[in-house]
Design a protein around this motif. Structure first.
Motif, short mmCIF file in Angstrom:
data_model
loop_
_atom_site.label_atom_id
_atom_site.label_comp_id
_atom_site.label_asym_id
_atom_site.label_seq_id
_atom_site.Cartn_x
_atom_site.Cartn_y
_atom_site.Cartn_z
N LEU A 6 -3.27 7.07 -2.56
CA LEU A 6 -3.05 7.99 -3.67
C LEU A 6 -4.27 8.84 -3.95
CD1 LEU A 6 -1.28 5.53 -6.16
CD2 LEU A 6 -0.24 6.92 -4.35
N ASP A 7 -4.02 10.01 -4.59
CA ASP A 7 -5.12 10.85 -5.03
C ASP A 7 -5.68 10.26 -6.34
OD1 ASP A 7 -3.37 11.55 -7.09
OD2 ASP A 7 -2.84 13.48 -6.18
N PRO A 8 -6.82 10.77 -6.85
CA PRO A 8 -7.41 10.18 -8.06
C PRO A 8 -6.45 10.12 -9.25
CG PRO A 8 -8.98 11.62 -7.00
CD PRO A 8 -7.69 11.80 -6.25
N LYS A 9 -5.63 11.15 -9.44
CA LYS A 9 -4.67 11.14 -10.56
C LYS A 9 -3.66 10.01 -10.38
CE LYS A 9 -1.45 14.14 -13.09
NZ LYS A 9 -0.19 13.41 -12.90
N GLN B 124 0.80 -1.21 0.00
CA GLN B 124 0.00 0.00 0.00
C GLN B 124 0.85 1.28 0.00
OE1 GLN B 124 -2.75 1.61 3.47
NE2 GLN B 124 -3.64 -0.20 2.54
N ASN B 125 1.89 1.29 0.82
CA ASN B 125 2.70 2.50 0.98
C ASN B 125 4.02 2.37 0.22
OD1 ASN B 125 4.11 4.73 1.79
ND2 ASN B 125 3.62 4.52 3.97
N VAL C 203 -1.48 4.52 -11.77
CA VAL C 203 -1.09 3.18 -11.36
C VAL C 203 -1.96 2.13 -12.05
CG1 VAL C 203 -1.00 1.58 -9.39
CG2 VAL C 203 -0.06 3.89 -9.18
N MET C 204 -3.27 2.37 -12.16
CA MET C 204 -4.16 1.42 -12.82
C MET C 204 -3.81 1.28 -14.31
SD MET C 204 -6.02 -0.20 -10.78
CE MET C 204 -6.95 -1.04 -12.07
N LYS C 205 -3.45 2.38 -14.94
CA LYS C 205 -3.04 2.33 -16.34
C LYS C 205 -1.80 1.45 -16.49
CE LYS C 205 -1.67 5.33 -20.20
NZ LYS C 205 -1.33 6.72 -20.61
N THR C 206 -0.87 1.59 -15.56
CA THR C 206 0.35 0.79 -15.58
C THR C 206 0.03 -0.68 -15.37
OG1 THR C 206 1.65 2.64 -14.70
CG2 THR C 206 2.59 0.44 -14.44
N ILE C 207 -0.84 -0.98 -14.42
CA ILE C 207 -1.20 -2.38 -14.13
C ILE C 207 -1.84 -3.03 -15.35
CG2 ILE C 207 -2.77 -3.83 -12.77
CD1 ILE C 207 -2.31 -1.82 -10.43
N ASN D 222 12.00 10.94 -3.12
CA ASN D 222 11.21 11.77 -2.20
C ASN D 222 10.70 13.06 -2.86
OD1 ASN D 222 13.49 13.33 -2.31
ND2 ASN D 222 14.06 13.07 -0.16
N GLN D 223 11.15 13.34 -4.09
CA GLN D 223 10.66 14.50 -4.83
C GLN D 223 9.46 14.16 -5.72
OE1 GLN D 223 14.14 15.79 -6.97
NE2 GLN D 223 15.05 16.81 -5.18
N LEU D 224 9.07 12.88 -5.75
CA LEU D 224 8.02 12.43 -6.65
C LEU D 224 6.66 12.41 -5.95
CD1 LEU D 224 9.89 9.40 -8.28
CD2 LEU D 224 9.75 11.74 -9.13
N SER D 225 5.61 12.40 -6.76
CA SER D 225 4.25 12.30 -6.21
C SER D 225 4.00 10.86 -5.74
CB SER D 225 3.22 12.66 -7.28
OG SER D 225 3.19 11.65 -8.29
#
Length: 282
Positions: A176-179, A93-94, A184-188, A144-147
């Motif tokens: 995660l936020d909606p974006k 999850q994290n 992540v879902m697109k990647t999966i 640590n600079q990434l979303s």
């Protein structure tokens, strides 16, 4: 299709130092087969056993009853633990808990380095994995600079670089936020469709589960429903009875059907819902 993961009468409870039961049974006589190349979503309220099942797929937990097989290997065979984890990678999850390096490409290289691969192979796998998740241009960035969504894609790249047959994702979009969830879902989906990687997605989001080929609903350590998403989500009342939702469009169709409007109960996408409502109005 080739059988990749199989649980046979799988049961599990935590034990104390003496090997005695220290918890109620979390998994109860569960039998399940997952085929190579499939995309399976696992649903259930907190405490139903879905994360416990996921940890059996990577031999983080071992059965207290029955068997779990990964690519024909018994997870209780301690000598094959390394091989099992090459077949099945885990994403949690994290993403911060899985990122170990201060530079993105070094983090993705961590797994292949532990496999003892030659440097040129590691370089190729890191580049391929980062390109696969759309993060190659960030390879020299500090994580640590990434979303949140970008970090989770880096965590997924680290698993991809080890070339597993299957990736088990335990609520990867929960923080995660909606974006970020959409990224992540697109990647999966892409990993499953373009690379043939078997995906097991544990999620609380019904719209995410609706994108899978198969949905398994767990309740109290058992499998309650196991079918195509269109079929599973048509059981609106049964899902609500165990505290789960259905996709919003399915809920709308259910309410309209309750009012006597003849719509197909198997609608799970907004486009199909709009089309069916318009046809009914014509």
């Amino acid at each position: 299709m080739e059988k990749l993961i199989a649980a046979e009468h799988l049961s599990f409870h935590y034990t104390d130092e003496e090997g005695k039961p220290a918890s109620p049974e979390i998994l109860k006589d569960l039998t399940l087969t997952l085929e190579a190349g499939s995309f399976v979503a696992v649903l259930g309220h907190n405490g139903c056993g879905k994360s416990t099942l996921a940890k059996h797929m990577n031999a983080i937990l071992l059965p207290t009853g029955g068997k779990m097989w990964i690519a024909g290997i018994d997870t209780c065979d301690e000598e094959k633990l390394y091989e099992i984890r090459q077949h099945v990678g885990m994403v949690f999850q994290n993403p911060d808990n899985q990122i170990v390096a201060t530079i993105v490409e070094e983090d993705v290289a961590f797994g292949p380095e532990n496999l003892g691969l030659p440097p040129e192979t590691i370089r190729e796998r890191v580049d391929d994995a980062l390109k696969a998740v759309g993060m190659y241009e960030y390879r020299m960035h500090a994580p640590n600079q990434l979303s949140g969504g970008q970090k989770q894609r880096i965590a997924i790249a680290g698993i991809i670089a080890m070339r597993p047959s299957c990736i088990v994702l335990d609520e990867p979009t929960a923080m995660l936020d909606p974006k970020g969830r959409m990224e992540v879902m697109k990647t999966i989906r892409m990993l499953n469709r373009s690379y043939g990687i078997t995906i097991v997605l544990i999620t609380h989001y019904m719209e995410e589960a609706a994108q899978a080929d198969r949905v398994i609903v767990m309740d109290d350590g058992n499998i309650l429903l196991d079918d195509r998403p269109e079929e599973v989500f048509s059981h609106v009342e049964q899902m609500k009875a165990i505290g789960l939702d259905v996709p919003q469009v399915t809920e709308l169709v259910y309410e309209l059907r309750q009012q006597g409007i003849p719509l197909d109960s198997h609608i799970i996408s907004e486009d199909a819902g709009v089309e069916a409502i318009l046809q009914n109005m014509a």
